[in-house]
Scaffold this motif. Structure first.
Motif, mmCIF file in Angstrom:
data_model
loop_
_atom_site.group_PDB
_atom_site.id
_atom_site.type_symbol
_atom_site.label_atom_id
_atom_site.label_comp_id
_atom_site.label_asym_id
_atom_site.label_seq_id
_atom_site.Cartn_x
_atom_site.Cartn_y
_atom_site.Cartn_z
ATOM 1 N N LYS A 23 18.413 -2.336 -7.774
ATOM 2 C CA LYS A 23 18.001 -1.852 -6.455
ATOM 3 C C LYS A 23 19.011 -2.236 -5.383
ATOM 4 C CE LYS A 23 13.037 -2.005 -7.439
ATOM 5 N NZ LYS A 23 11.749 -2.697 -7.161
ATOM 6 N N CYS B 250 1.734 1.261 -7.673
ATOM 7 C CA CYS B 250 1.823 -0.022 -6.957
ATOM 8 C C CYS B 250 2.481 0.128 -5.587
ATOM 9 C CB CYS B 250 2.596 -1.033 -7.804
ATOM 10 S SG CYS B 250 1.686 -1.646 -9.245
ATOM 11 N N LYS B 251 3.506 0.969 -5.479
ATOM 12 C CA LYS B 251 4.205 1.082 -4.201
ATOM 13 C C LYS B 251 3.317 1.703 -3.128
ATOM 14 C CE LYS B 251 6.284 5.680 -4.494
ATOM 15 N NZ LYS B 251 7.524 6.463 -4.377
ATOM 16 N N ASP B 252 2.321 2.498 -3.538
ATOM 17 C CA ASP B 252 1.444 3.148 -2.569
ATOM 18 C C ASP B 252 0.448 2.190 -1.942
ATOM 19 O OD1 ASP B 252 2.697 5.565 -3.091
ATOM 20 O OD2 ASP B 252 1.304 6.088 -4.706
ATOM 21 N N ALA C 12 2.603 -4.831 -6.752
ATOM 22 C CA ALA C 12 1.424 -4.940 -5.899
ATOM 23 C C ALA C 12 0.889 -6.360 -6.006
ATOM 24 C CB ALA C 12 0.349 -3.935 -6.308
ATOM 25 N N THR D 238 7.111 2.037 -10.092
ATOM 26 C CA THR D 238 7.408 2.259 -8.673
ATOM 27 C C THR D 238 7.640 0.978 -7.897
ATOM 28 O OG1 THR D 238 5.079 2.208 -7.970
ATOM 29 C CG2 THR D 238 5.957 4.323 -8.758
ATOM 30 N N GLY D 239 7.146 -0.136 -8.385
ATOM 31 C CA GLY D 239 7.286 -1.382 -7.630
ATOM 32 C C GLY D 239 6.214 -2.380 -8.027
ATOM 33 N N GLU E 144 3.058 -4.861 -11.720
ATOM 34 C CA GLU E 144 4.261 -4.032 -11.632
ATOM 35 C C GLU E 144 4.059 -2.742 -12.403
ATOM 36 O OE1 GLU E 144 8.956 -4.838 -12.532
ATOM 37 O OE2 GLU E 144 7.603 -4.699 -14.253
ATOM 38 N N SER F 73 1.041 -0.534 -0.343
ATOM 39 C CA SER F 73 1.504 -0.983 0.973
ATOM 40 C C SER F 73 1.330 0.075 2.041
ATOM 41 C CB SER F 73 2.976 -1.394 0.892
ATOM 42 O OG SER F 73 3.773 -0.312 0.460
ATOM 43 N N HIS F 74 1.064 1.327 1.652
ATOM 44 C CA HIS F 74 0.912 2.409 2.631
ATOM 45 C C HIS F 74 -0.551 2.785 2.864
ATOM 46 C CE1 HIS F 74 5.204 2.783 2.361
ATOM 47 N NE2 HIS F 74 5.165 3.153 1.094
ATOM 48 N N ASP G 215 15.746 -5.813 -9.829
ATOM 49 C CA ASP G 215 16.092 -6.149 -8.448
ATOM 50 C C ASP G 215 17.584 -5.984 -8.204
ATOM 51 O OD1 ASP G 215 15.201 -7.468 -5.834
ATOM 52 O OD2 ASP G 215 16.775 -8.840 -6.479
ATOM 53 N N CYS H 11 -5.849 0.496 -8.703
ATOM 54 C CA CYS H 11 -4.424 0.336 -9.006
ATOM 55 C C CYS H 11 -4.296 -0.345 -10.364
ATOM 56 C CB CYS H 11 -3.737 -0.501 -7.921
ATOM 57 S SG CYS H 11 -1.971 -0.760 -8.198
#
Length: 900
Positions: free
Chosen positions: A505, A753-755, A795, A792-793, A789, A757-758, A502, A767
């Motif tokens: 980032k 994981c980042k996908d 979930a 990528t992020g 985790e 949210s999309h 974090d 996932c």
């Protein structure tokens, strides 16, 4: 402090923004008058005395509780929360009818709380102060383990059964859990063990110490109750619990510990040292819109009280813009409001989706606005414990005795069973007076939730102050915040890997551990960008010896005071005259016959053979030498201050570290500044002599190892570097283990994981990720929330109770898990993956470890013995155990952080 001096403090302009208006002055006078009438001044001044000592030692503290957010507590310095910001009524906390002192809990730094506790003993004497007891009751885990021992079950059987229990709470084990443990529920002995363990739950198990509650008496405490030595050094406690103490109206003071205060203090120290600004809790700039913007985005990893997934999801929905919004944020994700179904109505009203209205009785039963003054700050929706209490008094017409009984039932932590007796009266009275039955039922459900976990507005206000301060640090000083969090571990929801990720980032450079630059603690260095760079410290290396300065400060102080007593008795104590004065009889040197009851004998018995300044000084010097030998990090720093390291061999000779320490440093890739990567450093370390050299080489001062003209070692692949990083320092700056499994998962059509949210609402996805956090709140009716985790992020996964029971083993045990389910999104773009099927893919991590660390090495002298990489003992039957174990721990990732 004399009680009259409180009036003087109230007139000082350093409080309340530099001026006191007539309304505030009247509030102070009213509070002081009530305190004088009820003769509670000694209570407030005792708490002030303890807080004053802590602040004199630069120990951060913060008061909370029933009266902690009053104007009097603010001017006494017990709290840094300005009472004008929360507008709490003092009469709610100090009542003439209750005839009991108000409750003020004071949180101190976790790492330095013991210093304050020892001050209480010294200040008031062990014959007048002691920790109260608490009764530990059987929970499912402890019940099945004790029953298993009594029935003669083997440890592996009881451990298997206990491991199927989530956390410490529950009603017992069902047949499915027994089967998931690999056992037969129809086996008579297993069935008997489960049956007896279920009956034993909630039965008292043993007496223990309270987390920080002290009882203080004017006369000798041992005339009321026996005082005993606790298992922990220099602590004494009584056999009565807090209910016994309350029943006898004895004075109780809570000296509690809070890890975030330790973190904040370390952040303040880092900012002072590296940026030249000094802050205290009360001097942090308030109401900064950029801080609230950050919170509205749900960026709260590491922030006090709002870093859980539930709080992160609530922040974009509640959109806090003021301090009081933070007070509500702290309290709203709690069993009380959730069980009373108050959360969604409040959010709808706050976001303008529902009209704000206030429940009212029938016209013939009273003023229609009688609850307005109780609920106007929360838009007509009760969220706090005090509001539930006021509703019982105003709307249900409870007497003061009934209200006090209801308050006590709510204050009984996780003891739901005493509240039910008030249900009929509260709901019946409210309905009879014309209130909506659904509202009355919701109010009582909320009160039941408070009985499971109460959270008053006064506590929420104090915690909100720390929420804001930690958020301010995270936004404006992410470098110091990251460093402070790492130096305060273990604490919070997230492991060091996520804290470091974090920070990176947010633009903070994080640098590897290195023998030429690192210290024991994580530190700040000159950075190339906006912020300082964080240099990882030796404390991150598993098994590396370093001494915590807070613990050593306490230990040295205790040793000095013990010796001062001995020196006083032997007539040779003048050399300790420079010690800071500490009240209490122990510091004045009492004899054995005068020893206060309950004092550990070691504090008062004279040493054999008497004593003199030289021998005591020598003993203390010897203690310092022993500490230095144990502190490997300090030896490294001392050696490099003499001259820079030029080679690993010079490093080993200059520091004098044992071979185990050298192996740990090499394994952690800490010799890069000497031109050695992990593999080369490990090779060179193994060529060095053992810790006990042969006499022939003992006096050698020249370089001991001849130059080798061997071929260079092959470059260590990045996958192996990342795996080794996680195994040694629990994080990696070189990558994430999931990177090296992505190709395989992509072939299986498993999304990152980042996908998540999309993805579209209700779309089915698969996932996979490493399990960071498992949480099963008591207010969630058995629902489990998991945070996954990958590279990528993160979930967020929701596991409903039926799925939890079906996949209990996977949910509780998997380190890498594959989740199949569908997407659920809120209007605020908070996305969850609703689990329908779960598969344990931890074997993929083990495979990654075996690929990276497949070559087995014998364990060098002194290395930790850990489990073999291949967990199947049948495959290793022809190899001696000493030859198949790797010097690194086999785990690829540290365990998840689980909450309930």
């Amino acid at each position: 402090m004399h009680p009259g001096k409180v009036h003087d403090r109230c007139n000082r302009t350093e409080y309340f923004g530099g001026e006191i208006d007539d309304k505030l002055r009247a509030t102070l006078k009213k509070e002081l008058a009530l305190i004088a009438e009820l003769k509670y001044a000694h209570y407030f001044l005792t708490v002030h005395d303890i807080v004053h000592y802590a602040r004199s030692q630069n120990i951060l503290c913060q008061g909370r509780g029933s009266a902690a957010n009053s104007a009097v507590c603010y001017v006494l310095g017990i709290t840094s929360v300005d009472p004008t910001k929360v507008d709490l009524l003092f009469e709610r906390f100090i009542s003439k009818e209750r005839l009991e002192p108000p409750d003020i809990d004071v949180d101190f730094e976790h790492s330095r709380r013991e210093e304050v506790m020892q001050y209480v003993y010294r200040r008031y004497g062990r014959h007048r102060a002691a920790i109260i007891a608490t009764v530990i009751h059987y929970r499912p885990r402890s019940a099945i383990r004790d029953v298993g021992k009594a029935l003669g079950l083997t440890e592996d059987v009881t451990a298997a059964l206990a491991d199927t229990v989530w956390g410490s709470w529950g009603k017992g084990l069902n047949d499915m859990q027994v089967r998931q443990a690999g056992l037969d529920p129809n086996n008579p002995m297993i069935n008997l063990a489960v049956e007896l363990a279920t009956e034993l739950i909630e039965f008292p198990r043993h007496l223990s110490q309270h987390v920080g509650g002290y009882v203080l008496t004017q006369d000798r405490l041992d005339t009321y109750v026996p005082i005993g030595n606790a298992a922990m050094d220099d602590r004494t406690f009584i056999e009565w619990d807090k209910d016994d103490v309350d029943a006898l109206h004895m004075m109780k003071v809570d000296v509690l510990a809070l890890g975030m205060l330790t973190c904040i203090r370390k952040c303040f120290d880092l900012i002072d040292r590296h940026k030249g600004e000094r802050f205290v809790l009360a001097s942090v700039p308030q109401d900064d819109p950029e801080v609230y913007d950050m919170l509205c985005r749900g960026e709260s990893l590491g922030v006090f009280q709002v870093e859980s997934r539930a709080q992160m999801n609530m922040l974009p929905r509640l959109k806090p813009r003021t301090f009081y919004d933070l007070v509500i944020e702290v309290a709203i994700v709690r069993p009380g409001p959730i069980q009373g179904d108050m959360v969604h109505p409040y959010l709808r009203r706050r976001n303008g989706l529902e009209k704000v209205s206030y429940p009212s009785p029938s016209p013939e039963h009273g003023d229609k606005d009688e609850l307005y003054k109780v609920l106007h700050k929360t838009l007509g929706v009760p969220l706090f414990q005090e509001q539930a209490m006021r509703i019982a008094i105003e709307a249900a017409h409870f007497t003061s005795e009934e209200a006090n009984g209801l308050r006590r039932s709510m204050a009984t932590f996780r003891n739901v069973g005493t509240i039910g007796q008030y249900e009929e009266k509260l709901i019946g009275n409210m309905v009879a007076r014309g209130y909506d039955p659904n509202f009355a039922k919701s109010c009582f459900d909320q009160i039941k939730g408070f009985g499971s976990y109460g959270f008053p507005e006064s506590h929420a206000a104090s915690f909100a102050q720390l929420v804001y301060i930690s958020s301010w640090l995270k936004h404006y000083h992410p470098d110091a915040f990251c460093c402070g969090l790492l130096n305060s571990q273990p604490m919070g929801f997230y492991a060091p890997a996520q804290i470091v990720g974090d920070a990176r980032k947010n633009g903070v450079e994080v640098r590897d551990i290195d023998v030429s630059y690192s210290f024991a603690q994580n530190t700040l260095e000159q950075g190339s960008g906006k912020y300082c760079a964080v240099r990882l410290g030796f404390r991150q290396i598993d098994g590396f010896h370093w001494l915590d300065e807070d613990e050593e400060r306490l230990k040295r102080g205790q040793q000095l005071r013990k010796r001062s007593v001995d020196e006083h008795e032997s007539g040779a104590h003048k050399w300790l005259g420079s010690l800071p004065p500490c009240g209490g009889e122990l510091e004045r040197g009492v004899s054995h016959d005068q020893r206060p009851c309950g004092s550990p004998l070691s504090l008062t018995l004279p040493r054999k053979g008497g004593g003199n300044p030289s021998t005591s000084r020598a003993a203390l010097d010897q203690m310092c030498i022993e500490e230095a030998e144990l502190d490997w990090a300090d030896r490294i720093v001392a050696a490099r201050n003499r001259h820079p390291f030029t080679s690993l061999e010079d490093f080993a000779r200059d520091t004098g570290l044992p071979k185990r320490a050298l192996i740990l440093l090499a394994d952690a890739d800490a010799f890069r500044s000497l031109g050695l990567d992990r593999r080369e450093a490990l090779w060179q370390v193994r060529r060095l002599p053992d810790d006990v050299p042969l006499p022939l080489f003992e006096a050698a001062t020249a370089r001991e190892q001849p130059d080798e003209h061997a071929k260079p070692l092959p470059v260590m692949p990045r996958a192996e570097q990342v795996v080794a990083d996680y195994q040694t320092i629990r994080l990696s700056l070189k990558g994430h283990p999931m990177e090296f499994l992505r190709e395989m998962f992509s072939r299986e059509r498993i999304v990152a994981c980042k996908d998540i949210s999309h993805e579209n609402e209700r779309r089915r996805v698969r996932c996979a990720g490493v399990v960071l956090v498992r949480q099963r709140p008591g207010s969630a009716s058995g629902v489990v929330f998991m945070t996954l985790e990958d590279e990528t992020g993160i979930a967020n996964v929701v596991v409903w109770p039926k799925i939890m029971e079906q996949y209990r083993k996977e949910v509780m045990g998997a380190r890498l898990i594959l989740v199949e389910g569908y997407i659920q999104s809120s209007p605020e773009k908070v996305t969850h993956l609703i689990a329908q099927r779960m598969i344990d893919r931890s074997h993929d991590l083990i495979g990654l470890a075996n690929d990276a660390l497949g070559r087995k090495h014998p364990v060098p002298a002194g290395a930790t013995v850990v489990e073999p990489l291949n967990e199947d003992p049948r495959a290793l039957a022809d190899m001696p155990a000493q030859k198949i174990r790797h010097p690194r721990n086999v785990r690829i990732l540290p365990p998840s952080r689980d909450f309930h």
